[in-house]
Write a protein that holds these residues in place. Structure first.
Motif, short mmCIF file in Angstrom:
data_model
loop_
_atom_site.label_atom_id
_atom_site.label_comp_id
_atom_site.label_asym_id
_atom_site.label_seq_id
_atom_site.Cartn_x
_atom_site.Cartn_y
_atom_site.Cartn_z
N ASN A 12 -1.95 -46.79 -18.18
CA ASN A 12 -3.07 -46.10 -17.55
C ASN A 12 -2.83 -46.26 -16.05
O ASN A 12 -3.23 -47.22 -15.43
N LEU A 70 -3.79 -44.92 -13.33
CA LEU A 70 -4.91 -45.02 -12.40
C LEU A 70 -5.45 -46.44 -12.39
O LEU A 70 -5.65 -47.05 -11.32
N GLU A 71 -5.66 -46.99 -13.57
CA GLU A 71 -6.20 -48.35 -13.67
C GLU A 71 -5.22 -49.38 -13.11
O GLU A 71 -5.63 -50.32 -12.41
N VAL A 126 -4.13 -41.40 -16.85
CA VAL A 126 -4.51 -42.34 -17.91
C VAL A 126 -3.58 -42.23 -19.11
O VAL A 126 -3.55 -43.13 -19.96
N HIS A 136 -6.20 -36.48 -13.37
CA HIS A 136 -6.82 -36.99 -14.60
C HIS A 136 -5.79 -37.49 -15.60
O HIS A 136 -6.04 -38.41 -16.37
N LYS A 185 -12.40 -46.81 -7.23
CA LYS A 185 -11.81 -46.08 -8.36
C LYS A 185 -12.70 -44.90 -8.72
O LYS A 185 -13.90 -45.04 -8.89
N LEU A 186 -12.08 -43.74 -8.89
CA LEU A 186 -12.77 -42.52 -9.29
C LEU A 186 -12.20 -42.05 -10.63
O LEU A 186 -11.21 -42.59 -11.13
N SER A 187 -12.80 -41.05 -11.21
CA SER A 187 -12.34 -40.59 -12.52
C SER A 187 -10.96 -39.94 -12.45
O SER A 187 -10.22 -39.94 -13.44
N ASP A 188 -10.61 -39.41 -11.30
CA ASP A 188 -9.33 -38.70 -11.18
C ASP A 188 -8.48 -39.21 -10.02
O ASP A 188 -7.56 -38.52 -9.58
N TYR A 220 -5.10 -49.27 -9.28
CA TYR A 220 -6.32 -49.92 -8.78
C TYR A 220 -6.19 -51.44 -8.89
O TYR A 220 -6.51 -52.17 -7.94
#
Length: 392
Positions: free
Chosen positions: A306, A308-309, A301, A298, A324-327, A312
């Motif tokens: 960010n 994760l973003e 971000v 998590h 893409k998932l929240s974590d 992706y």
């Protein structure tokens, strides 16, 4: 595109920044090793300026540089200004103000968040044992900085915190300080504790080496000559990930050998304790057999970007199948993936060195990724392009 590297890497940025703070309290702790990382050079300069009596400092984009140094400065008496980039101060930093208020230090950001002001008479407590509450949900670096800067305190310190994000990095700090005779028992630090003078032998930067090893898997050959299999750095987890993916490597004493692989398996892994591995592991998963699932991160971000973003974005722009998932991410691997389009991929790493590492891995596989801010790697591993065969 292929490359070959043999040699030693710099000392860990994480280790070095911790060692520099400890050395500032006990100069007889002799640091053995060097690092060319910008974050390290900035902290070295800040500490030198502090020793010289200066009141204004610059920390650039360094998260650990700022968080470690701000508390170090606050142990001194005076009014200080720490300048940094807006990108750094836009990350979660308000916990620094809360920590400092609890020990009698006034701290605040200026209106446009380019300066952090500290007005200090040193850390103070009205009780023999100060209970200090630290919110660690965004980063363990706040907790780590408190511990690093608790040396020679005139009062006992009991630290209270809830869930610690990236707890492994804090545990790493405790073990490191324990090596130099500093005792922390259930987040309790007794007053006037000192560090035992001795040599501090630096460790290779495992985070950097994980990126280089991943590059070798894709298109190269690497022989590291200063490997330490006993390192406590959390990113040592990459070796376990490689084994689970059937990626072969050999270690012999201080040597680590790894070379290009024809195929490897997918990975399902929790990266909560090693989030810095996320971008490069995601690229390896993109070329793996089967579907990979990287999760538990998590905190991505709140990194330099960010993360994760941006991971992706990088993979989808290279036409990999990614969810893409929240974590984390689910990545459907394609071992034979090639870029069949004419357009170049202009990729902005958004001040994030680890995103530039990931982009370089895709270049090694023939993807026409152009990194718009290539110098961002100077933050931690300025030799990465050179070591992976890219002529400066």
């Amino acid at each position: 595109m292929s490359f070959s590297f043999s040699g030693a890497l710099d000392i860990s940025k994480s280790w070095m920044n911790r060692a520099l703070i400890l050395n500032s309290y006990e100069p007889k702790l002799e640091i053995v090793g060097t690092s060319q990382a910008d974050d390290v050079k900035l902290l070295q300069q800040c500490l030198a300026d502090l020793k010289a009596g200066k009141k204004e400092f610059y920390v650039g984009l360094g998260g650990t540089t700022f968080r470690f140094f701000a508390l170090r400065v606050s142990r001194e008496i005076g009014n200080f200004i720490i300048r940094g980039e807006k990108k750094l101060f836009s990350r979660p930093q308000d916990e620094m103000i809360s920590i400092l208020e609890q020990v009698g230090v006034k701290a605040y950001f200026n209106s446009d968040k380019t300066e952090f002001h500290i007005e200090s008479k040193g850390w103070r407590s009205n009780e023999e044992c100060k209970v200090l509450k630290v919110d660690s949900k965004d980063s363990s670096q706040f907790l780590t900085s408190v511990l690093l800067n608790s040396v020679k305190l005139p009062f006992d310190l009991q630290i209270e915190t809830s869930k610690v994000t990236s707890e492994s990095y804090f545990n790493y700090t405790q073990k490191m300080m324990g090596t130099y005779g500093y005792a922390v028992d259930d987040l309790f630090v007794s007053h006037n504790q000192k560090l035992e003078p001795q040599k501090m032998i630096g460790e290779v930067d495992v985070s950097s080496f994980a990126s280089l090893a991943a590059a070798a898997v894709l298109a190269g050959k690497v022989h590291l000559t200063n490997w330490n299999k006993f390192s406590l750095q959390p990113d040592m987890e990459f070796t376990a990930f490689f084994k689970r993916m059937a990626i072969s490597f050999v270690t012999e004493e201080n040597n680590f050998y790894i070379s290009e692989q024809k195929q490897w398996s997918s990975l399902k892994a929790n990266l909560e304790h090693c989030p810095d591995l996320f971008p490069v592991m995601a690229v390896l998963c993109a070329f793996a057999e089967g579907e990979s699932h990287l999760f538990g991160a998590h905190q991505l971000v709140h990194k330099e970007s960010n993360r994760l973003e941006k991971t992706y974005e990088l993979l989808t722009r290279c036409h990999f199948n990614v969810e893409k998932l929240s974590d984390g991410l689910k990545i459907r691997g394609n071992p034979a993936a090639k870029y069949l389009h004419r357009d170049l991929i202009q990729f902005n790493p958004d001040h994030d060195h680890r995103m530039a590492f990931a982009a370089r891995l895709l270049q090694l596989k023939g993807f026409p990724v152009q990194i718009t801010d290539p110098e961002v790697i100077n933050k931690s591993y300025p030799q990465f392009y050179e070591h992976t065969g890219l002529t400066p």
